[in-house]
Design a protein around this motif. Structure first.
Motif, PDB file in Angstrom:
ATOM      1  N   TRP A   1       0.829  -1.205   0.000  1.00 20.46           N
ATOM      2  CA  TRP A   1       0.000   0.000   0.000  1.00 20.46           C
ATOM      3  C   TRP A   1       0.867   1.261   0.000  1.00 20.46           C
ATOM      4  O   TRP A   1       0.497   2.282  -0.592  1.00 20.46           O
ATOM      5  CB  TRP A   1      -0.969   0.000   1.183  1.00 20.46           C
ATOM      6  CG  TRP A   1      -1.922   1.146   1.095  1.00 20.46           C
ATOM      7  CD1 TRP A   1      -1.869   2.321   1.797  1.00 20.46           C
ATOM      8  CD2 TRP A   1      -3.042   1.262   0.209  1.00 20.46           C
ATOM      9  NE1 TRP A   1      -2.889   3.139   1.400  1.00 20.46           N
ATOM     10  CE2 TRP A   1      -3.620   2.521   0.428  1.00 20.46           C
ATOM     11  CE3 TRP A   1      -3.595   0.404  -0.754  1.00 20.46           C
ATOM     12  CZ2 TRP A   1      -4.738   2.958  -0.284  1.00 20.46           C
ATOM     13  CZ3 TRP A   1      -4.711   0.837  -1.464  1.00 20.46           C
ATOM     14  CH2 TRP A   1      -5.270   2.109  -1.216  1.00 20.46           C
ATOM     15  N   ILE A   2       2.026   1.197   0.661  1.00 22.56           N
ATOM     16  CA  ILE A   2       2.941   2.343   0.717  1.00 22.56           C
ATOM     17  C   ILE A   2       3.311   2.789  -0.705  1.00 22.56           C
ATOM     18  O   ILE A   2       3.476   3.977  -0.969  1.00 22.56           O
ATOM     19  CB  ILE A   2       4.198   1.989   1.547  1.00 22.56           C
ATOM     20  CG1 ILE A   2       3.851   2.012   3.044  1.00 22.56           C
ATOM     21  CG2 ILE A   2       5.347   2.940   1.263  1.00 22.56           C
ATOM     22  CD1 ILE A   2       4.972   1.557   3.948  1.00 22.56           C
ATOM     23  N   PHE A   3       3.395   1.829  -1.642  1.00 27.10           N
ATOM     24  CA  PHE A   3       3.713   2.177  -3.025  1.00 27.10           C
ATOM     25  C   PHE A   3       2.454   2.464  -3.844  1.00 27.10           C
ATOM     26  O   PHE A   3       2.452   3.337  -4.704  1.00 27.10           O
ATOM     27  CB  PHE A   3       4.547   1.071  -3.681  1.00 27.10           C
ATOM     28  CG  PHE A   3       5.960   1.065  -3.188  1.00 27.10           C
ATOM     29  CD1 PHE A   3       6.934   1.856  -3.795  1.00 27.10           C
ATOM     30  CD2 PHE A   3       6.326   0.315  -2.082  1.00 27.10           C
ATOM     31  CE1 PHE A   3       8.225   1.882  -3.323  1.00 27.10           C
ATOM     32  CE2 PHE A   3       7.621   0.340  -1.598  1.00 27.10           C
ATOM     33  CZ  PHE A   3       8.580   1.122  -2.217  1.00 27.10           C
ATOM     34  N   LEU A   4       1.387   1.737  -3.574  1.00 29.82           N
ATOM     35  CA  LEU A   4       0.137   1.946  -4.320  1.00 29.82           C
ATOM     36  C   LEU A   4      -0.431   3.344  -4.099  1.00 29.82           C
ATOM     37  O   LEU A   4      -0.877   3.994  -5.038  1.00 29.82           O
ATOM     38  CB  LEU A   4      -0.925   0.926  -3.872  1.00 29.82           C
ATOM     39  CG  LEU A   4      -0.916  -0.460  -4.488  1.00 29.82           C
ATOM     40  CD1 LEU A   4      -2.096  -1.257  -3.951  1.00 29.82           C
ATOM     41  CD2 LEU A   4      -0.998  -0.393  -5.997  1.00 29.82           C
ATOM     42  N   PHE A   5      -0.392   3.800  -2.851  1.00 26.12           N
ATOM     43  CA  PHE A   5      -1.020   5.075  -2.507  1.00 26.12           C
ATOM     44  C   PHE A   5      -0.448   6.248  -3.320  1.00 26.12           C
ATOM     45  O   PHE A   5      -1.209   6.919  -4.023  1.00 26.12           O
ATOM     46  CB  PHE A   5      -0.937   5.316  -0.996  1.00 26.12           C
ATOM     47  CG  PHE A   5      -1.301   6.706  -0.570  1.00 26.12           C
ATOM     48  CD1 PHE A   5      -2.544   7.232  -0.880  1.00 26.12           C
ATOM     49  CD2 PHE A   5      -0.398   7.498   0.123  1.00 26.12           C
ATOM     50  CE1 PHE A   5      -2.879   8.525  -0.500  1.00 26.12           C
ATOM     51  CE2 PHE A   5      -0.721   8.790   0.500  1.00 26.12           C
ATOM     52  CZ  PHE A   5      -1.964   9.310   0.188  1.00 26.12           C
TER      53      PHE A   5
ATOM     54  N   GLY B   1       9.208   2.020   2.986  1.00 26.45           N
ATOM     55  CA  GLY B   1       9.302   0.568   2.826  1.00 26.45           C
ATOM     56  C   GLY B   1      10.490   0.007   3.605  1.00 26.45           C
ATOM     57  O   GLY B   1      10.382  -1.009   4.289  1.00 26.45           O
ATOM     58  N   GLY B   2      11.612   0.719   3.521  1.00 27.02           N
ATOM     59  CA  GLY B   2      12.824   0.295   4.243  1.00 27.02           C
ATOM     60  C   GLY B   2      12.600   0.268   5.742  1.00 27.02           C
ATOM     61  O   GLY B   2      13.025  -0.662   6.436  1.00 27.02           O
ATOM     62  N   ILE B   3      11.883   1.290   6.241  1.00 32.15           N
ATOM     63  CA  ILE B   3      11.600   1.357   7.683  1.00 32.15           C
ATOM     64  C   ILE B   3      10.707   0.185   8.098  1.00 32.15           C
ATOM     65  O   ILE B   3      10.958  -0.477   9.115  1.00 32.15           O
ATOM     66  CB  ILE B   3      10.933   2.714   8.038  1.00 32.15           C
ATOM     67  CG1 ILE B   3      11.937   3.852   7.851  1.00 32.15           C
ATOM     68  CG2 ILE B   3      10.407   2.711   9.466  1.00 32.15           C
ATOM     69  CD1 ILE B   3      11.355   5.249   7.966  1.00 32.15           C
ATOM     70  N   VAL B   4       9.679  -0.090   7.289  1.00 32.51           N
ATOM     71  CA  VAL B   4       8.782  -1.218   7.602  1.00 32.51           C
ATOM     72  C   VAL B   4       9.569  -2.526   7.626  1.00 32.51           C
ATOM     73  O   VAL B   4       9.435  -3.333   8.551  1.00 32.51           O
ATOM     74  CB  VAL B   4       7.611  -1.295   6.577  1.00 32.51           C
ATOM     75  CG1 VAL B   4       6.834  -2.596   6.719  1.00 32.51           C
ATOM     76  CG2 VAL B   4       6.663  -0.115   6.763  1.00 32.51           C
TER      77      VAL B   4
END
Lengths: 198, 99
Positions: free
Chosen positions: A187-191, B57-60
């Motif tokens: 979702w971090i990329f989709l958003f 993403g890296g943090i997650v």
């Protein structure tokens, strides 16, 4: 007889599964990138149709739920069963909120006549058609992962409750958490790609 | 639990405060993404949004997914998959550009 367990192996298996998921969504991101390069103007117009506020709200919901499931591991390790159960329950509630938002978001689009195969969609520019196709497929596949994650975390909830998941054995919670973080990661990329880059 | 000594991971407990700080950081980065894409920087916007997404993403991966406290082999595997994906992107775009 001693119980046979291999927590490292369990986690590694989960990670390998996660890799297949990353490449699945990775392929879709690649399709998005190519078509965006081809039809950038139409992608911009189409993305305006999406509600960035709902997208942002769902991002916050998923980030919070990721934190709560990670905290549930800490709670189990500290033998605080009650807190662990509350944290997993909050995660599940957040997941439900996400789906409710998605329901209203999709519902509104469908009401406007924007849905796969609709008459309106076929009259739009090819680029816009592709954008909405990707939007429905990617958020739909992601939503399906939310549902699977909820089922997994519900099982985890009852196993914490019964004591099957405890401070000495909690790899199922870890793997359920890993799956949930994957859902968050996608979702971090989709958003930004679907909702923000208008 | 005979293999306890091989499991640095199992002994590590990430504190609630650390996880809360990570969450605040991620929420802050989300806010930055929304703010940055609001101002129109042209093609730079995509780059900034993607870089911030990669940082998030890296943090997650590092804290929420516990890679920081895993055996090194997990980090190598993740790195390998990202390199593979980068290669797929590069090869596809080359194919696409020189068709």
């Amino acid at each position: 007889m001693e119980e046979h367990r291999d927590d490292i192996g369990s986690r590694m298996g989960m990670w390998i599964f996660i890799f297949t998921e990353l490449l699945l969504f990775g392929g879709l991101f690649l399709v998005y990138a190519i078509y965006r390069a081809d039809y950038s103007a139409e992608f911009h117009t189409a993305a305006h149709e999406l509600n960035a506020f709902i997208g942002a709200l769902n991002t916050v919901i998923l980030l919070v739920s990721s934190a709560t499931v990670a905290m549930a591991i800490t709670a189990v390790q500290k033998e605080n069963k009650k807190l662990a159960l509350i944290l997993v329950a909050i995660t599940l509630l957040m997941a439900l909120f996400f789906l409710v938002n998605k329901y209203f978001e999709w519902g509104h689009k469908i009401h406007l006549g924007i849905y796969p195969g609709s008459e309106l969609l076929t009259k739009l520019e090819r680029g816009e058609l592709l954008f909405f196709g990707l939007y429905y497929f990617m958020t739909g596949l992601h939503g399906f992962h939310i549902v699977v994650g909820m089922i997994l975390l519900t099982v985890v909830f009852f196993k914490i409750k019964s004591g099957a998941i405890n401070a000495g054995s909690f790899v199922l919670l870890e793997n359920g958490g890993l799956y949930w973080h994957l859902v968050d990661l996608i979702w971090i990329f989709l958003f930004p790609l679907l909702y923000l880059l208008t | 639990m005979e293999n306890h000594e091989h499991e640095p991971h199992e002994n590590h407990i990430t504190s609630y405060t650390t996880l809360a700080k990570v969450l605040i950081g991620l929420l802050f980065l989300t806010f930055i993404t929304v703010a940055v894409t609001g101002i129109h920087l042209g093609p730079l916007t995509v780059a900034v949004a993607l870089i911030i997404a990669c940082v998030k993403g890296g943090i997650v991966l590092t804290w929420f997914m516990h890679l920081k406290f895993e055996l090194p082999v997990f980090r190598y595997m993740v790195l390998g998959v990202f390199l593979l994906f980068a290669l797929i992107i590069i090869v596809t775009f080359f194919d696409y550009a020189f068709r």
